[in-house]
Design an enzyme around this catalytic site. Structure first.
Site, PDB file in Angstrom:
ATOM      1  CD  GLU A  30      -2.225   1.892   2.545  1.00 51.60           C
ATOM      2  OE1 GLU A  30      -2.436   2.731   2.681  1.00 51.60           O
ATOM      3  OE2 GLU A  30      -4.319   0.920   2.960  1.00 51.60           O
ATOM      4  CB  CYS A  41      -1.743   6.259   3.156  1.00 52.89           C
ATOM      5  SG  CYS A  41      -0.341   5.975   3.388  1.00 52.89           S
TER       6      CYS A  41
END
Length: 519
Positions: A256, A290
């Site tokens: 990720e 994120c």
């Protein structure tokens, strides 16, 4: 911006430090002094791991994993349930630790506690069913019996970042462990060690979850070189390096990575409600997330009202460093984050952008504080237009249609998270389906998708590959093994049958199976 009175982040208590460091295999590469981002005060000297430390950790993990793989899944699940309860019961201690080591506000530190709890609960509830061998139809029904079994990868490396030190260390380790693997963690600080300590007290056998300590540049490659599977959360640049290294070794990896996440405020949106959603979506953990929103596309019909509401709400946010819930926004974590935020805002302003809120560092509060910042007039050629800032900075753009909003939202190599706000939920969902992102939230910023741990989470394009959460987040840590048993007759011509008759018979069989809609 208002501020809350700070509470000094004193050095960590030595008994706690000694207890936590017992779960780290480190010391062969000296120590690194760790300081509290919010105050600059010394916290602890953290020992660092050498290649010899890594060899020792992986050897212990492999031995422990062989025994652990034989433990029934229901017994592994019972440890997750106890872990869940301990994390919630002892949250005050870990919230203090997260705040001291990351600088974030307590309300955003609590997001990490919640994340770990819901992941532990989900995998405790679903692991046994997901890992139970299944028996799909064989090539010849009744004559071919097929069983699909799930085998743990072995030793999984979980390389977790500094911005969510508890959630991203523990919530990725839990499904790997319940699937029968051992885990070697390479975290950035001691919060992950706290999670390991809780797991041990919940009954996890020794050696199954260990930590090695050191910067990625120093030991990251060494960790990947020893692992059977890699789970990494962090920058796209580092993710590419790990993907290449994993590919060379023919091992799996889940990545990720970064994002430049958009929010679309549609023509029928409630400007005040959308502004409240945007504040949470843009400035959680001071934008060091994120999933954080960095671009907002607002329809003409509600643009001016949204901007007014959003700017006012942003200016009203409180900043501070107390170990309590008295403020909303904490500090950035490292000097490099402050430097990036300062550079992005400065570049935009120098090239004609306008600051509607924030736009300045706050050294009066602590070394790395920066006010939540709203920009308008950001254009191509400005650093903040395309590059991920990873800080409390968002740019607003006026659009005249859904098509324009979607086109601009998708004009990025990233594809991690997005948000769509609108009163007509069916229409907003239709727009969301056109946005190129692994997760899209309707009338929320990121928590609706992220917190729904029964559904997969992950990125597209430069935002990564692989998924955490949901069945995918567990089954990514296992290999499948198919065992097929043929009974009575072989899959071959019967005695005396010609090859031509065999082919004709099987052709007829395939046609019958299709007509019966059988797989």
């Amino acid at each position: 911006m208002t501020t809350a009175s700070p509470t000094a982040a004193a050095a960590l208590p030595q008994p706690l430090v000694r207890r936590l460091l017992a779960h780290a295999v480190a010391g062969g590469a000296g120590t690194v002094a760790i300081h509290a981002p919010a105050t600059g005060q010394f916290l602890v000297d953290l020992p660092q791991s050498s290649p010899a430390d890594l060899d020792r950790a992986f050897a212990v993990a492999r031995q422990a994993q062989r025994d652990w793989a034989e433990v029934p899944v229901r017994e592994r699940v019972s440890i997750l349930r106890r872990f869940h309860d301990l994390v919630l019961a002892e949250q005050s201690a870990v919230l203090d630790l997260v705040q001291r080591e990351s600088g974030k506000s307590r309300v955003h530190a609590f997001d990490e506690v919640g994340d770990v709890a819901v992941n532990a609960r989900y995998y405790a509830a679903r692991a046994e069913r997901l890992l139970t061998p299944r028996t799909p139809r064989g090539v010849l029904p009744l004559l071919t019996r097929v069983e699909v079994r799930y085998r743990p990868k072995g030793v999984v490396a979980v390389i977790s970042p500094w911005n969510y030190p508890l959630a991203l260390a523990a919530s990725d380790a839990l499904p790997a462990l319940v699937a029968g693997n051992a885990v070697i963690a390479r975290p950035d600080n001691q919060t992950a060690l706290w999670a390991i300590d809780v797991a041990r007290r919940a009954g996890l056998p020794e050696g199954l979850w260990q930590a090695v300590l050191g910067r990625g540049a120093a030991i990251g490659g060494e960790v990947v070189a020893r692992a059977d599977h890699v789970d990494y959360t962090g920058s796209t640049a580092t993710g590419r390096i790990i993907a290449r290294q994993a590919g060379e070794r023919l091992i799996g990896c889940s990545l990720e990575l970064g994002g430049k996440n958009p929010m679309l405020v549609l023509a029928d949106a409630d400007p005040r409600a959308a502004a409240r959603i945007a504040v949470r979506a843009c400035f959680a953990s001071a934008g060091q997330l994120c999933e954080s929103i960095e671009r907002i596309y607002v329809h003409d019909a509600v643009h001016d009202r949204f901007v007014a509401e959003f700017t006012e709400a942003t200016r009203a946010l409180t900043l501070g460093s107390a170990l309590d819930y008295s403020y909303e926004i904490g500090s950035l974590t490292f000097p490099r984050q402050l430097d990036t935020v300062t550079a992005h805002v400065g570049d935009a302003v120098a090239k004609g952008a306008t600051v509607l809120a924030g736009g300045r560092a706050r050294p009066d509060l602590g070394p790395y504080f920066y006010e939540p910042t709203v920009l308008t007039g950001v254009r191509p050629g400005m650093t903040a237009y395309r590059e991920e800032t990873f800080g409390p900075v968002v740019s607003i753009y006026r659009v005249s249609s859904d098509d324009e909003a979607v086109e601009q939202a998708n004009d990025t190599p990233y594809g991690l998270n997005a948000s769509v706000c609108g009163r007509d939920v069916a229409h907003a969902r239709a727009v969301a389906a056109r946005v190129r992102a692994g997760s899209v939230n309707v009338n929320e910023g990121f928590l609706a998708a992220w917190g729904s741990v029964a559904a997969p989470s992950g990125g597209l394009g430069d935002s990564g590959t692989g998924r955490r959460h949901g069945p995918e987040g567990l089954l990514g840590y296992v290999d499948t093994q198919t065992i097929a048993v043929q009974r009575a007759v072989p899959i071959a011509p019967l005695p005396g049958m010609s090859q031509a008759l065999w082919a004709k018979t099987m052709t007829a069989y395939f046609g019958v199976m299709k007509a019966l809609r059988q797989q």
